[in-house]
Scaffold this motif. Structure first.
Motif, PDB file in Angstrom:
ATOM      1  N   SER A  26       1.010  -1.313  -0.046  1.00  0.00           N
ATOM      2  CA  SER A  26      -0.153  -0.170  -0.053  1.00  0.00           C
ATOM      3  C   SER A  26       0.838   1.090  -0.068  1.00  0.00           C
ATOM      4  O   SER A  26       1.940   1.050   0.199  1.00  0.00           O
ATOM      5  CB  SER A  26      -0.906  -0.056   1.171  1.00  0.00           C
ATOM      6  N   PRO A  30      -4.409   3.891   4.765  1.00  0.00           N
ATOM      7  CA  PRO A  30      -4.134   2.959   5.831  1.00  0.00           C
ATOM      8  C   PRO A  30      -5.485   2.538   5.960  1.00  0.00           C
ATOM      9  O   PRO A  30      -5.742   1.475   6.626  1.00  0.00           O
ATOM     10  CB  PRO A  30      -3.623   3.796   6.907  1.00  0.00           C
ATOM     11  N   ALA A  33      -6.382  -1.101   5.089  1.00  0.00           N
ATOM     12  CA  ALA A  33      -5.562  -2.098   5.548  1.00  0.00           C
ATOM     13  C   ALA A  33      -5.986  -2.858   6.790  1.00  0.00           C
ATOM     14  O   ALA A  33      -5.536  -3.878   7.343  1.00  0.00           O
ATOM     15  CB  ALA A  33      -4.261  -1.433   5.898  1.00  0.00           C
ATOM     16  N   SER A  34      -7.058  -2.282   7.515  1.00  0.00           N
ATOM     17  CA  SER A  34      -7.724  -3.060   8.371  1.00  0.00           C
ATOM     18  C   SER A  34      -8.021  -4.240   8.479  1.00  0.00           C
ATOM     19  O   SER A  34      -8.719  -4.732   7.550  1.00  0.00           O
ATOM     20  CB  SER A  34      -8.917  -2.216   8.974  1.00  0.00           C
ATOM     21  N   VAL A  39       1.028  -5.302   6.335  1.00  0.00           N
ATOM     22  CA  VAL A  39       0.999  -4.199   5.253  1.00  0.00           C
ATOM     23  C   VAL A  39       2.633  -4.076   4.763  1.00  0.00           C
ATOM     24  O   VAL A  39       3.385  -3.828   5.919  1.00  0.00           O
ATOM     25  CB  VAL A  39      -0.016  -3.050   5.486  1.00  0.00           C
ATOM     26  N   ASP A  41       4.024  -0.680   3.274  1.00  0.00           N
ATOM     27  CA  ASP A  41       4.302   0.595   2.771  1.00  0.00           C
ATOM     28  C   ASP A  41       5.907   1.103   2.659  1.00  0.00           C
ATOM     29  O   ASP A  41       6.220   1.632   3.806  1.00  0.00           O
ATOM     30  CB  ASP A  41       3.130   1.487   3.390  1.00  0.00           C
ATOM     31  N   TYR A  51      -1.684   2.445  10.374  1.00  0.00           N
ATOM     32  CA  TYR A  51      -2.127   1.245   9.892  1.00  0.00           C
ATOM     33  C   TYR A  51      -2.597   0.506  10.737  1.00  0.00           C
ATOM     34  O   TYR A  51      -2.151   0.413  11.785  1.00  0.00           O
ATOM     35  CB  TYR A  51      -1.062   0.638   9.081  1.00  0.00           C
ATOM     36  N   CYS A  52      -3.787  -0.451  10.643  1.00  0.00           N
ATOM     37  CA  CYS A  52      -4.273  -1.191  11.671  1.00  0.00           C
ATOM     38  C   CYS A  52      -4.236  -2.678  11.281  1.00  0.00           C
ATOM     39  O   CYS A  52      -4.936  -3.609  11.564  1.00  0.00           O
ATOM     40  CB  CYS A  52      -5.816  -0.761  11.874  1.00  0.00           C
ATOM     41  N   ALA A  56       3.044  -4.417  10.427  1.00  0.00           N
ATOM     42  CA  ALA A  56       3.297  -3.396   9.563  1.00  0.00           C
ATOM     43  C   ALA A  56       4.682  -3.227   8.942  1.00  0.00           C
ATOM     44  O   ALA A  56       5.707  -3.179  10.083  1.00  0.00           O
ATOM     45  CB  ALA A  56       2.969  -2.262   9.919  1.00  0.00           C
ATOM     46  N   LEU A  58       6.993  -0.644   7.405  1.00  0.00           N
ATOM     47  CA  LEU A  58       6.858   0.844   7.038  1.00  0.00           C
ATOM     48  C   LEU A  58       8.345   1.500   6.645  1.00  0.00           C
ATOM     49  O   LEU A  58       9.037   1.201   7.411  1.00  0.00           O
ATOM     50  CB  LEU A  58       5.983   1.549   7.794  1.00  0.00           C
TER      51      LEU A  58
END
Length: 186
Positions: A26, A30, A33-34, A39, A41, A51-52, A56, A58
């Motif tokens: 992504s 965000p 993304a739940s 995820v 990014d 983000y949830c 993650a 990141l």
């Protein structure tokens, strides 16, 4: 692995209900993304987004590059400063409007001399409506999934941002990037 701007919360929810393990690649989004398992990014400000996802990854250190880019990167990192002889222009969609493309072409024609400007033709833009260049050669190219072939020759990349920006940075190719969306301008 889901990497599409078309993947919305409903689609990802369907995958979760089917008990599919889901990794979402992504940027700037965000909200969708739940509930995903992970995820990725790799954008510069990813760590500031909420983000949830269960996990993650990141920031730029999680950039996913094609292995073919490594050789280009190594060669460019070892090279001394070079003249701009090959400009790669990758600018995406303009809904058939040649005017913004021509602004870029004219600017590059003024900034460069005796260069090859390779334009990956934006969908819907009529080639006969493109500006003629006075000081440089224009080569019109069709889109390709094998950008490493284009990056291998490029001394400069001009792009509308997005993934091209990160790919050219990784390949150690100078990049001029302009914002095309409100989120990019932020």
């Amino acid at each position: 692995v889901v990497d599409s701007y078309l993947a919305d919360r409903a689609y990802l929810g369907t995958l979760a209900k089917a008990r599919w393990r889901t990794v979402l690649v992504s940027d700037f989004n965000p909200a969708v993304a739940s509930g995903v398992d992970a995820v990725i990014d790799f954008t510069i400000e990813a760590e500031t987004l909420a983000y949830c996802a269960r996990r993650a990854y990141l920031g730029p250190r999680f950039y996913l590059n094609k292995p073919e880019f490594a050789e280009i990167r190594e060669r460019n990192l070892k090279a001394s400063k070079r003249e701009v002889r090959d400009v790669l222009l990758l600018i995406g969609r303009f809904q058939g409007n040649a005017a913004p493309v021509n602004v870029l072409l004219r600017g590059l024609d003024r900034a460069c001399r005796n260069a090859s400007i390779r334009l990956v033709r934006p969908p819907g833009v009529d080639p006969t409506r493109l500006a003629a260049l006075d000081r440089n050669d224009l080569e019109l190219m069709e889109a390709t999934p094998f950008l490493e072939r284009l990056y291998a020759e490029a001394d400069l990349v001009v792009s509308g941002g997005r993934l091209v920006k990160y790919e050219s940075i990784y390949c150690a190719i100078p990049n001029l990037s302009f914002s095309r969306t409100p989120k990019q301008r932020e």
